[in-house]
Design an enzyme around this catalytic site. Structure first.
Site, PDB file in Angstrom:
ATOM      1  N   HIS A  61       0.856  -1.185   0.000  1.00 12.93           N
ATOM      2  CA  HIS A  61       0.000   0.000   0.000  1.00 12.93           C
ATOM      3  C   HIS A  61       0.889   1.231   0.000  1.00 12.93           C
ATOM      4  O   HIS A  61       2.123   1.121  -0.013  1.00 12.93           O
ATOM      5  CB  HIS A  61      -0.954  -0.014   1.194  1.00 12.93           C
ATOM      6  CG  HIS A  61      -0.293   0.048   2.536  1.00 12.93           C
ATOM      7  ND1 HIS A  61       0.623  -0.895   2.971  1.00 12.93           N
ATOM      8  CD2 HIS A  61      -0.413   0.946   3.561  1.00 12.93           C
ATOM      9  CE1 HIS A  61       1.017  -0.595   4.193  1.00 12.93           C
ATOM     10  NE2 HIS A  61       0.409   0.532   4.565  1.00 12.93           N
ATOM     11  N   HIS A  63       1.312   3.914   2.169  1.00 16.92           N
ATOM     12  CA  HIS A  63       1.726   4.670   3.347  1.00 16.92           C
ATOM     13  C   HIS A  63       3.251   4.841   3.288  1.00 16.92           C
ATOM     14  O   HIS A  63       3.967   3.973   2.779  1.00 16.92           O
ATOM     15  CB  HIS A  63       1.310   3.957   4.632  1.00 16.92           C
ATOM     16  CG  HIS A  63      -0.106   4.238   5.020  1.00 16.92           C
ATOM     17  ND1 HIS A  63      -0.836   3.407   5.840  1.00 16.92           N
ATOM     18  CD2 HIS A  63      -0.943   5.269   4.700  1.00 16.92           C
ATOM     19  CE1 HIS A  63      -2.052   3.914   6.009  1.00 16.92           C
ATOM     20  NE2 HIS A  63      -2.137   5.033   5.324  1.00 16.92           N
ATOM     21  N   ASP A  65       5.786   4.573   5.229  1.00 21.11           N
ATOM     22  CA  ASP A  65       6.748   3.593   5.751  1.00 21.11           C
ATOM     23  C   ASP A  65       6.897   2.379   4.852  1.00 21.11           C
ATOM     24  O   ASP A  65       7.747   1.515   5.116  1.00 21.11           O
ATOM     25  CB  ASP A  65       6.393   3.175   7.182  1.00 21.11           C
ATOM     26  CG  ASP A  65       4.996   2.614   7.331  1.00 21.11           C
ATOM     27  OD1 ASP A  65       4.118   2.949   6.525  1.00 21.11           O
ATOM     28  OD2 ASP A  65       4.772   1.820   8.269  1.00 21.11           O
ATOM     29  N   HIS A  66       6.110   2.320   3.780  1.00 19.73           N
ATOM     30  CA  HIS A  66       6.212   1.196   2.855  1.00 19.73           C
ATOM     31  C   HIS A  66       6.698   1.600   1.459  1.00 19.73           C
ATOM     32  O   HIS A  66       6.957   0.731   0.627  1.00 19.73           O
ATOM     33  CB  HIS A  66       4.851   0.504   2.728  1.00 19.73           C
ATOM     34  CG  HIS A  66       4.426  -0.164   3.986  1.00 19.73           C
ATOM     35  ND1 HIS A  66       4.563  -1.525   4.222  1.00 19.73           N
ATOM     36  CD2 HIS A  66       3.897   0.350   5.130  1.00 19.73           C
ATOM     37  CE1 HIS A  66       4.119  -1.816   5.429  1.00 19.73           C
ATOM     38  NE2 HIS A  66       3.714  -0.688   6.003  1.00 19.73           N
ATOM     39  N   HIS A 141      -7.086  -2.819   5.757  1.00 18.33           N
ATOM     40  CA  HIS A 141      -6.396  -1.699   6.411  1.00 18.33           C
ATOM     41  C   HIS A 141      -7.241  -0.442   6.202  1.00 18.33           C
ATOM     42  O   HIS A 141      -8.321  -0.514   5.616  1.00 18.33           O
ATOM     43  CB  HIS A 141      -5.004  -1.547   5.795  1.00 18.33           C
ATOM     44  CG  HIS A 141      -4.073  -0.670   6.559  1.00 18.33           C
ATOM     45  ND1 HIS A 141      -4.054  -0.599   7.932  1.00 18.33           N
ATOM     46  CD2 HIS A 141      -3.114   0.203   6.134  1.00 18.33           C
ATOM     47  CE1 HIS A 141      -3.123   0.256   8.319  1.00 18.33           C
ATOM     48  NE2 HIS A 141      -2.549   0.768   7.248  1.00 18.33           N
ATOM     49  N   ASP A 210      -0.032  -4.603   7.855  1.00 19.53           N
ATOM     50  CA  ASP A 210      -1.029  -3.533   7.906  1.00 19.53           C
ATOM     51  C   ASP A 210      -2.433  -4.034   7.591  1.00 19.53           C
ATOM     52  O   ASP A 210      -3.023  -3.684   6.572  1.00 19.53           O
ATOM     53  CB  ASP A 210      -0.647  -2.401   6.943  1.00 19.53           C
ATOM     54  CG  ASP A 210       0.618  -1.694   7.373  1.00 19.53           C
ATOM     55  OD1 ASP A 210       1.645  -2.378   7.506  1.00 19.53           O
ATOM     56  OD2 ASP A 210       0.583  -0.474   7.583  1.00 19.53           O
ATOM     57  N   HIS A 269       6.788  -5.866  11.484  1.00 19.66           N
ATOM     58  CA  HIS A 269       6.054  -4.589  11.486  1.00 19.66           C
ATOM     59  C   HIS A 269       5.645  -4.188  12.907  1.00 19.66           C
ATOM     60  O   HIS A 269       4.486  -3.888  13.190  1.00 19.66           O
ATOM     61  CB  HIS A 269       4.823  -4.685  10.575  1.00 19.66           C
ATOM     62  CG  HIS A 269       4.299  -3.340  10.145  1.00 19.66           C
ATOM     63  ND1 HIS A 269       3.321  -2.681  10.851  1.00 19.66           N
ATOM     64  CD2 HIS A 269       4.606  -2.538   9.105  1.00 19.66           C
ATOM     65  CE1 HIS A 269       3.045  -1.536  10.247  1.00 19.66           C
ATOM     66  NE2 HIS A 269       3.826  -1.419   9.187  1.00 19.66           N
TER      67      HIS A 269
END
Length: 307
Positions: A61, A63, A65-66, A141, A210, A269
């Site tokens: 996805h 976000h 942090d990814h 999520h 997530d 995670h």
């Protein structure tokens, strides 16, 4: 054989002793990276891995942090004189998101190809990776997010007696064993099913972060050799926070591993507030015994079962 390296185990932000979650997979000389948060390149360097040979980058996805490590990763590939195309896979909006990030990495010596996931579940076999299938499946999520299963098929054993009984010339045995159909100069057609036994157990790897627990995760992780799953919270009093933020606890992940009948589960995670994941593992193991609180750089070679 599939080489697997969990480069980092952190969620939300990289920490001095914990990089963001990213997974590196290698098969048949081809490399797949799932997620590319900030500091993924450093995590790769620590494991002696190069960015240049990455063939596919899959995103769960969008976000930060990814995906925030992508521009730097692309620039590093370009500076290494890479010229081969790069396949990028991800949810709807993929090309828009990647091109927005490329504002700071505008000129690259290689082509980026896009494969956008538009369905709840989608499978494909990457070029140059025979028998290897990547399946993206939707999870739960607070934005559109996918997990990934990677499966390596294992064909049946070659039946010498069947080949001899059918009068198949030995020069055709090897291509038939590789799954090729042969047409001889005389017009005789030989197919792999004439000489191969029943398909044997392959290798299966499932990675998801997530998400709240979902049937789609259990279904796609079914009988996986390795199940890598988010465990954002280990503290028992964080259940309400996990539900609110659409994340998972260690115990919810363990129940999915148990229900999916996987061989082994690695937790990843972790919340930045989770200092020592290992302290919660005794209770996790009561639910699913072969659970591991993974640390950055944890690696394994997944091999076919011995017969």
């Amino acid at each position: 054989m599939i080489d697997v390296c969990l480069l980092g185990t952190g969620g939300m932000m990289p920490l001095p002793n914990r990089f963001l979650t990213a997974l590196f997979v290698r098969y048949n000389g081809k490399c797949v990276l799932i997620d590319c948060g900030e500091a993924t390149q450093i995590a790769m360097k620590k494991k002696g891995l190069s960015a240049k040979p990455i063939d596919i980058i899959c995103f769960t996805h969008y976000h930060a942090d990814h995906i925030s490590g992508l521009p730097g990763m692309l620039l590093t590939m370009g500076n290494a004189e890479r010229t081969e195309p790069l396949l990028v896979v991800g949810p709807k909006g993929l090309e828009r998101v990647v091109n927005a990030l490329r504002v700071i990495a505008p000129e690259l010596p290689f082509e980026i190809r896009f494969k956008e996931i538009t369905e709840d579940e989608m499978s494909f076999e990457p070029e140059g990776m025979p028998g290897f299938t990547i399946t993206a499946f939707k999870v739960n999520h607070n934005i559109t997010c996918y997990g990934y299963t990677m499966s390596l098929r294992r064909q049946g054993k070659f039946d010498v007696e069947a080949a001899q009984s059918a009068g198949i010339d030995r020069r055709y045995w090897n291509p038939l064993q590789k799954g090729e159909t042969i047409t001889t100069p005389e017009g005789i057609v030989y197919t792999p099913d004439m000489v191969l036994g029943a398909e044997r157990k392959g290798i299966k790897l499932t990675y998801t972060t997530d998400s709240r627990p979902t049937d789609s995760i259990v279904r796609n992780a079914k009988n996986s050799d390795l199940f890598i799953c988010e465990g954002m919270y280990g503290e028992p009093d964080k259940q309400a926070k996990a539900r609110e933020n659409k994340h998972m606890t260690f115990y919810e992940a363990a129940r999915m591993a148990r229900d999916a009948e996987v061989q082994e589960m690695w937790l990843t995670h972790y919340s930045p507030s989770l200092v020592n994941p290992v302290e919660f593992m005794p209770d996790v193991k009561k639910i699913f015994a072969n659970s591991k609180a993974a640390k950055d750089g944890r690696s394994v070679e997944l091999r076919f079962e011995e017969e």
